[in-house]
Design an enzyme around this catalytic site. Structure first.
Site, PDB file in Angstrom:
ATOM      1  N   HIS A 156      32.182  -4.508  60.423  1.00 38.89           N
ATOM      2  CA  HIS A 156      31.166  -3.463  60.366  1.00 38.89           C
ATOM      3  C   HIS A 156      31.538  -2.324  59.420  1.00 38.89           C
ATOM      4  CE1 HIS A 156      28.637  -4.895  63.777  1.00 38.89           C
ATOM      5  NE2 HIS A 156      29.765  -5.500  64.101  1.00 38.89           N
ATOM      6  N   ASP A 364      31.306   4.343  53.804  1.00 40.44           N
ATOM      7  CA  ASP A 364      30.739   3.846  55.055  1.00 40.44           C
ATOM      8  C   ASP A 364      30.357   2.388  54.879  1.00 40.44           C
ATOM      9  OD1 ASP A 364      30.074   4.213  57.717  1.00 40.44           O
ATOM     10  OD2 ASP A 364      28.824   5.956  57.328  1.00 40.44           O
TER      11      ASP A 364
END
Length: 458
Positions: A156, A364
């Protein structure tokens, strides 16, 4: 139909009275219910000693098998190797890495413990889906215990370039571990390419074709699966919560002022200091915004026992106070900084009320706040997303105003441009982004990954 087994560091409490807060948890729950499934992992609790026998629960057609962590394992596996070593390195922040040998020993020990607990629960036709950086060794551990079922892994967070990765103690072992999966999923093409290059240079893996890697005597697939959101559910939630008392009080307090909103975990990867300084630059360089613009930054507490996080909180609180003291007036404070966690419904109403969504992480994997902000907007009068080009979401949301998150002046200019953007352009940008979000919605992400995991490589 094969049963789905999900392994993740944290598992929702099946007996909890609160609804699951995140879209990802909702999506995994749905996949488990549809396939018949088992959710395995840490239950969020601590024990005096290590526990090897999982607690079994059942709710809404899903079986749960969970373990507590010992205090030492929490300190050294979770706070240590996972979040003081892997997390900063994978977010390209070598200066924040803090390595001790006991951290890597705990990382191996907990993955060994988890595999001991999970292997006896696996049935012959199961398909296993392991999630995120805490459990990268799980495939190797399960293979060593005789598990031959298909095992997929989804990362992730970002995957760093090899010249960054090789600064991390134990990186070769982790690359070897990742090569034991049948399918590796990444958020972006850059992440997949970085893994393939690292595996090639560090452990001699051969990239046969795009998406197929050979390591020693086995082949694995790699794929790009950007995590999405439930577009219709969030759009409906934002419409309903716009009239909630808490949101109405906010709007009444704003009056005619423009709201700029940021919502993040309190983490050094989120670019929060640069973001607040950008608001200061906005007030300095665009004085007509003074008295007319309010920045609301929500920074949910996170890993407060790690010194970098506690120090960051102090710096942010001091910076917000400095800006308010320098530019605020008797009836106006430019920054509302909240170090709290809010319910998802309140956040969706807040997004819908905002003229600008400010999402500027320094790095991110994806950033679902960006997608939630777009989804929450009124299509007839949408706000504008200002998005870091170093967030995974930037690969899909090209109609946001993309910025370098380190360039404070550029972020300030982007906020000003977003506030001045004409309605027809806002509508065009919003519609194009919504089209992309529907193409990569959360159920599409889940289905694509599991379909590919079922496809066998000889």
């Amino acid at each position: 139909m094969s049963r789905l087994v999900v392994a993740s560091n944290r598992v929702p409490n099946p007996r909890g009275s609160q609804p699951q807060a995140g879209g990802l948890a909702v999506a995994l729950s749905g996949a488990l219910r549809r396939n018949g499934g088992l959710w395995f992992g840490w239950n969020g609790q601590l024990s005096q000693t290590a526990v090897s026998r999982p607690r079994m629960d059942q709710a809404e057609g899903i079986d749960y098998a969970t373990l507590p962590l010992s205090k030492d394992d929490y300190d050294d596996f979770y706070l240590g190797y996972s979040n003081a070593v892997i997390w900063p390195v994978f977010h390209f922040n070598l200066g924040a890495m803090s390595y001790e040998r006991r951290y890597s020993e705990a990382y191996a020990r907990v993955n060994d413990l988890f595999a001991d607990a999970l292997a006896p629960l696996v049935e012959p036709d199961d398909v296993i889906w392991v999630h995120d950086y805490h459990l990268m060794p799980m495939a190797r551990e399960l293979r060593e215990r005789g598990v031959r079922q298909r095992i997929g892994f989804f990362l992730h967070i970002p995957f760093p370039d090899y010249d960054v990765l090789r600064a991390m103690p134990g990186h070769r072992r982790l690359l070897e571990d990742l090569c034991r999966y049948d399918l590796l999923g990444f958020q972006t093409e850059n992440d997949r390419h970085a893994f393939e290059e690292s595996a090639s240079r560090a452990v001699g893996a051969l990239v046969e074709t795009s998406g197929v890697v050979r390591h020693r005597n086995r082949r694995l697939r790699t794929g790009v699966y950007p995590v999405g959101v439930d577009v219709d559910e969030l759009a409906d939630l934002s419409r309903r919560t716009l009239t909630a008392p808490r949101v109405r009080r906010l709007l009444d307090g704003l009056g005619e002022r423009d709201l700029v909103v940021g919502v993040d975990r309190l983490d050094y990867s989120k670019g929060l200091e640069q973001r607040l300084r950008a608001v200061e630059a906005l007030l300095q360089d665009y004085p007509h915004r003074r008295g007319h613009t309010v920045m609301m930054q929500i920074a949910s507490p996170s890993r407060s026992s790690i010194s970098e996080y506690a120090d960051l909180r102090q710096r942010l609180e001091g910076l917000a106070g400095h800006i308010n003291g320098s530019y605020g007036d008797l009836d106006w404070a430019p920054i509302h900084y909240l170090n709290r966690t809010f319910a998802r419904g309140s956040l969706m109403g807040l997004y819908r009320a905002a003229r600008v969504g400010l999402v500027t992480p320094l790095r991110d994997g994806m950033n679902l706040v960006a997608k939630e902000f777009v989804t929450s907007q009124d299509p007839d009068n949408p706000g504008v997303l200002v998005l870091s080009e170093l967030a995974g979401a930037a690969a899909e949301l090209e109609d946001a105003i993309l910025v370098n998150p380190y360039d404070v002046d550029a972020i300030a200019a982007a906020i000003n441009a977003a506030l001045a953007m004409p309605l027809p352009e806002r509508r065009r940008r919003h519609q194009r982004m919504m089209n992309r979000l529907r193409e990569n919605a959360i159920d599409v992400w889940e289905k694509r990954f599991l379909d590919d995991l079922h496809w066998h490589i000889a």
